[in-house]
Scaffold this motif. Sequence first.
Motif, PDB file in Angstrom:
ATOM      1  N   ARG A 139       1.012  -1.058  -0.820  1.00  0.00           N
ATOM      2  CA  ARG A 139       0.460   0.046   0.292  1.00  0.00           C
ATOM      3  C   ARG A 139       1.192   1.379  -0.412  1.00  0.00           C
ATOM      4  O   ARG A 139       0.096   1.796  -0.490  1.00  0.00           O
ATOM      5  N   HIS A 160       4.161   1.626  -0.868  1.00  0.00           N
ATOM      6  CA  HIS A 160       4.969   1.248  -2.182  1.00  0.00           C
ATOM      7  C   HIS A 160       3.743   1.860  -3.929  1.00  0.00           C
ATOM      8  O   HIS A 160       3.997   3.224  -4.156  1.00  0.00           O
ATOM      9  N   LEU A 161       2.743   1.502  -3.512  1.00  0.00           N
ATOM     10  CA  LEU A 161       1.862   2.213  -4.793  1.00  0.00           C
ATOM     11  C   LEU A 161       1.791   3.747  -4.450  1.00  0.00           C
ATOM     12  O   LEU A 161       1.041   3.875  -4.930  1.00  0.00           O
ATOM     13  N   LYS A 162       1.152   3.899  -2.942  1.00  0.00           N
ATOM     14  CA  LYS A 162       0.564   5.423  -2.790  1.00  0.00           C
ATOM     15  C   LYS A 162       1.807   6.550  -2.644  1.00  0.00           C
ATOM     16  O   LYS A 162       1.595   7.458  -3.535  1.00  0.00           O
ATOM     17  N   ALA A 222       4.934   4.536  -6.177  1.00  0.00           N
ATOM     18  CA  ALA A 222       4.640   3.797  -7.714  1.00  0.00           C
ATOM     19  C   ALA A 222       4.295   5.089  -8.235  1.00  0.00           C
ATOM     20  O   ALA A 222       4.002   5.867  -9.700  1.00  0.00           O
ATOM     21  N   THR A 223       2.729   6.135  -7.410  1.00  0.00           N
ATOM     22  CA  THR A 223       2.603   7.035  -7.395  1.00  0.00           C
ATOM     23  C   THR A 223       3.437   8.819  -7.813  1.00  0.00           C
ATOM     24  O   THR A 223       3.258   9.076  -9.160  1.00  0.00           O
ATOM     25  N   LEU A 247       6.121  -3.375 -10.559  1.00  0.00           N
ATOM     26  CA  LEU A 247       4.668  -3.592  -9.677  1.00  0.00           C
ATOM     27  C   LEU A 247       3.611  -5.027 -10.279  1.00  0.00           C
ATOM     28  O   LEU A 247       3.839  -5.540  -9.233  1.00  0.00           O
TER      29      LEU A 247
END
Length: 129
Positions: A95, A97-99, A102-103, A120
């Motif tokens: 979460r 990493h995505l938030k 990655a964003t 990802l």
Amino acid sequence: MSQRTKTHTDPASAPTTVIQCGCGMQDADAGDEQRKAVAVDPDAKARNVRRLRLIEGQVRGLQKMVEEDRYCADILMQISSVHEALRSVGRELMRNHLKHCATSAIAQGPESAEPMYDELVDLMYRHSR
């Protein structure tokens, strides 16, 4: 590497302070050991560290169970518990990493986004095993 803090406001909750690090992408000359998260929620970090310490204790308990020739089914149940605890930490890290990581990479444009997409996809396949 300089650090700065930034406050993010999530409409569903109170503002949270995250620690901004250098960058999420690997420095070409530095190797993997130099990669840092783009941002880390200090509360999430504290929860993960606490969970990992508990897991460490569980693993030591498993070692003791094996050394004491405990019943196999009891050991297997404890192993299942450790697996679930690790999955919980993994979900929290994914979460974050995505938030943040990655964003940030995707927002920088195709040159940063394409490697992040590959990362990802790889993480999803590895994490879902």
